[in-house]
Design a protein around this motif. Structure first.
Motif, PDB file in Angstrom:
ATOM      1  N   GLN A  29      29.352  13.409 -11.975  1.00  0.00           N
ATOM      2  CA  GLN A  29      28.027  13.776 -11.451  1.00  0.00           C
ATOM      3  C   GLN A  29      27.444  12.565 -10.728  1.00  0.00           C
ATOM      4  N   TRP A  30      26.316  12.760 -10.038  1.00  0.00           N
ATOM      5  CA  TRP A  30      25.651  11.602  -9.434  1.00  0.00           C
ATOM      6  C   TRP A  30      24.381  11.265 -10.212  1.00  0.00           C
ATOM      7  N   ASN A  31      24.063   9.986 -10.256  1.00  0.00           N
ATOM      8  CA  ASN A  31      22.830   9.542 -10.906  1.00  0.00           C
ATOM      9  C   ASN A  31      22.106   8.527 -10.020  1.00  0.00           C
ATOM     10  N   ARG A  32      21.110   7.867 -10.575  1.00  0.00           N
ATOM     11  CA  ARG A  32      20.209   7.032  -9.777  1.00  0.00           C
ATOM     12  C   ARG A  32      20.614   5.562  -9.849  1.00  0.00           C
ATOM     13  N   GLU A  33      21.299   5.103  -8.801  1.00  0.00           N
ATOM     14  CA  GLU A  33      21.732   3.705  -8.739  1.00  0.00           C
ATOM     15  C   GLU A  33      20.567   2.813  -8.303  1.00  0.00           C
ATOM     16  N   HIS A  34      20.295   1.767  -9.106  1.00  0.00           N
ATOM     17  CA  HIS A  34      19.323   0.733  -8.709  1.00  0.00           C
ATOM     18  C   HIS A  34      20.080  -0.352  -7.954  1.00  0.00           C
ATOM     19  N   VAL A  35      19.923  -0.394  -6.646  1.00  0.00           N
ATOM     20  CA  VAL A  35      20.668  -1.381  -5.853  1.00  0.00           C
ATOM     21  C   VAL A  35      20.229  -2.794  -6.254  1.00  0.00           C
ATOM     22  N   TRP A  36      18.909  -3.013  -6.411  1.00  0.00           N
ATOM     23  CA  TRP A  36      18.455  -4.240  -7.098  1.00  0.00           C
ATOM     24  C   TRP A  36      18.565  -3.907  -8.587  1.00  0.00           C
ATOM     25  N   ALA A  37      19.616  -4.405  -9.240  1.00  0.00           N
ATOM     26  CA  ALA A  37      19.883  -4.038 -10.640  1.00  0.00           C
ATOM     27  C   ALA A  37      18.638  -4.265 -11.503  1.00  0.00           C
ATOM     28  N   LYS A  38      18.294  -3.251 -12.317  1.00  0.00           N
ATOM     29  CA  LYS A  38      17.009  -3.318 -13.012  1.00  0.00           C
ATOM     30  C   LYS A  38      16.956  -4.390 -14.091  1.00  0.00           C
ATOM     31  N   SER A  39      18.112  -4.894 -14.506  1.00  0.00           N
ATOM     32  CA  SER A  39      18.091  -6.000 -15.478  1.00  0.00           C
ATOM     33  C   SER A  39      17.704  -7.330 -14.825  1.00  0.00           C
ATOM     34  N   VAL A  68      11.982  10.731  -9.054  1.00  0.00           N
ATOM     35  CA  VAL A  68      13.002  10.114  -8.203  1.00  0.00           C
ATOM     36  C   VAL A  68      14.141  11.090  -7.903  1.00  0.00           C
ATOM     37  N   TRP A  69      14.491  11.941  -8.869  1.00  0.00           N
ATOM     38  CA  TRP A  69      15.592  12.897  -8.627  1.00  0.00           C
ATOM     39  C   TRP A  69      15.337  13.724  -7.360  1.00  0.00           C
ATOM     40  N   ASP A  70      14.181  14.383  -7.324  1.00  0.00           N
ATOM     41  CA  ASP A  70      13.890  15.253  -6.177  1.00  0.00           C
ATOM     42  C   ASP A  70      13.731  14.448  -4.896  1.00  0.00           C
ATOM     43  N   ALA A  71      13.175  13.237  -5.012  1.00  0.00           N
ATOM     44  CA  ALA A  71      13.013  12.407  -3.815  1.00  0.00           C
ATOM     45  C   ALA A  71      14.370  12.077  -3.199  1.00  0.00           C
ATOM     46  N   LEU A  72      15.333  11.709  -4.038  1.00  0.00           N
ATOM     47  CA  LEU A  72      16.652  11.341  -3.510  1.00  0.00           C
ATOM     48  C   LEU A  72      17.365  12.530  -2.871  1.00  0.00           C
ATOM     49  N   LYS A  73      17.063  13.735  -3.361  1.00  0.00           N
ATOM     50  CA  LYS A  73      17.669  14.923  -2.750  1.00  0.00           C
ATOM     51  C   LYS A  73      17.185  15.103  -1.309  1.00  0.00           C
ATOM     52  N   ALA A  74      15.997  14.590  -1.017  1.00  0.00           N
ATOM     53  CA  ALA A  74      15.475  14.651   0.359  1.00  0.00           C
ATOM     54  C   ALA A  74      15.903  13.435   1.174  1.00  0.00           C
ATOM     55  N   THR A  75      15.777  12.235   0.592  1.00  0.00           N
ATOM     56  CA  THR A  75      16.029  11.013   1.377  1.00  0.00           C
ATOM     57  C   THR A  75      17.501  10.827   1.703  1.00  0.00           C
ATOM     58  N   ASP A 106       0.871  -1.177   0.000  1.00  0.00           N
ATOM     59  CA  ASP A 106       0.000   0.000   0.000  1.00  0.00           C
ATOM     60  C   ASP A 106       0.907   1.225   0.000  1.00  0.00           C
ATOM     61  N   GLN A 107       1.134   1.783  -1.177  1.00  0.00           N
ATOM     62  CA  GLN A 107       2.133   2.847  -1.318  1.00  0.00           C
ATOM     63  C   GLN A 107       1.764   3.807  -2.435  1.00  0.00           C
ATOM     64  N   THR A 108       2.344   4.986  -2.378  1.00  0.00           N
ATOM     65  CA  THR A 108       2.324   5.927  -3.493  1.00  0.00           C
ATOM     66  C   THR A 108       3.503   5.590  -4.397  1.00  0.00           C
ATOM     67  N   LYS A 109       3.284   5.631  -5.704  1.00  0.00           N
ATOM     68  CA  LYS A 109       4.346   5.287  -6.651  1.00  0.00           C
ATOM     69  C   LYS A 109       4.835   6.544  -7.382  1.00  0.00           C
ATOM     70  N   LEU A 110       6.132   6.626  -7.561  1.00  0.00           N
ATOM     71  CA  LEU A 110       6.746   7.795  -8.199  1.00  0.00           C
ATOM     72  C   LEU A 110       7.053   7.510  -9.666  1.00  0.00           C
ATOM     73  N   SER A 111       7.129   8.569 -10.461  1.00  0.00           N
ATOM     74  CA  SER A 111       7.669   8.454 -11.821  1.00  0.00           C
ATOM     75  C   SER A 111       9.196   8.491 -11.718  1.00  0.00           C
ATOM     76  N   TYR A 112       9.860   8.063 -12.794  1.00  0.00           N
ATOM     77  CA  TYR A 112      11.324   8.049 -12.737  1.00  0.00           C
ATOM     78  C   TYR A 112      11.882   9.462 -12.606  1.00  0.00           C
ATOM     79  N   SER A 113      11.214  10.459 -13.188  1.00  0.00           N
ATOM     80  CA  SER A 113      11.717  11.837 -13.064  1.00  0.00           C
ATOM     81  C   SER A 113      11.512  12.378 -11.646  1.00  0.00           C
TER      82      SER A 113
END
Ligand SMILES: [Ca+2]
Ligand SMILES: [Ca+2]
Length: 272
Positions: A117-127, A80-87, A71-78
């Protein structure tokens, strides 16, 4: 009130209780509690958010947690940038984020695809399960972290295991042809992110059932290894203030669901 209505009302109560604690409007924490983590928050979550999971173990516990955290709110990939700046904000510099593997503090605004620069690492690799960056597991910020572009590439889609050569740009991290070993301070974080994904994604939506196994070279299979190593890392590196705050920020401000293994690390061994 219908059963369905009750189901959706419960997490809202949990949110309200947790907000009260975080805002300091709930009962004061005992004097011996570290200031970063009021004991009342954990108690409030057990009484509300985790109510249906308490006392369970094994597959029953996993199923109960799956229902709770789905039971969650889902984010778009774009988004995610702003979310990571907070988390992932640097607690010592609110203009910066901390990069997961390098541990570097870097300007929030220095994100993108260029060198250093920094980008969005998927710790569970998306492949691993081929879920890409469509809204779903590929945009679930419980396992998305800021990372240096080339260090992210060096990790690639490798499974996690001990050993290899140290990364020059990320001291304390090691890699070889088929695995990646993160620095000690985030080993447990990595393990708990992988196990969160295994519980959250069970194949009952349009995405694969993600599960840990004890192998490397999992390729595009919806698996991530090595489970025995991840369990050891979770024990050696218990949740710290940064990881706990991150879980709270995701819960309060973004997805409104929690990583249960940060709140209850003992549930790793209760399920696996
Ligand atoms: Ca840690
Ligand atoms: Ca699963």
């Amino acid at each position: 009130m219908s059963r369905r209505h009750q189901f959706y009302a419960r997490p809202l109560l949990a949110t309200a209780a947790a907000v009260a604690v975080l805002a300091g409007t709930a009962a004061a924490a005992p004097a011996d509690t570290p200031p970063d983590r009021p004991a009342t928050l954990a108690a409030a979550l057990d009484d509300t958010y985790y109510q249906d999971a308490l006392g369970k173990t094994g597959t029953e516990l996993k199923a109960a947690l799956h229902t709770i955290i789905s039971d969650q709110t889902k984010l778009s990939y774009s988004q995610v940038w702003d979310a990571l700046k907070a988390t992932d904000e640097d607690p010592a510099n609110s203009s910066n984020v901390i990069l997961l593997y390098t541990g570097r503090s870097q300007s929030k605004n220095d994100n993108g695809g260029n060198a250093d620069q920094w980008n969005r690492e998927h710790v569970w690799a998306k492949s691993h399960g081929d879920f890409g960056t469509a809204t779903g597991p590929g945009t679930d910020i419980h396992h998305l972290r800021p990372e240096d572009v080339s260090v992210n590439s060096a990790r690639g889609n490798k499974d996690f295991d001990n050993g290899g050569s140290q990364l020059g740009e990320a001291p304390g991290n090691y890699t070889d042809g088929d695995s990646f070993e993160p620095r000690d301070a985030v080993k447990g974080d990595v393990a708990r992110m992988i196990l969160y994904m295994a519980v959250r994604y069970e194949g009952n939506d349009s995405f694969a059932d993600l599960e840990p196994n004890d192998q490397v070279n999992n390729g595009s299979a919806p698996k991530m290894g090595k489970l025995s190593v991840l369990k050891q890392w979770s024990q050696e590196d218990p949740p710290d203030a940064f990881e706990k705050r991150r879980n709270d920020v995701i819960f309060e401000q973004f997805q409104h669901n929690r990583n249960p293994f940060i709140d209850h690390p003992e549930w790793v061994g209760a399920i696996w």
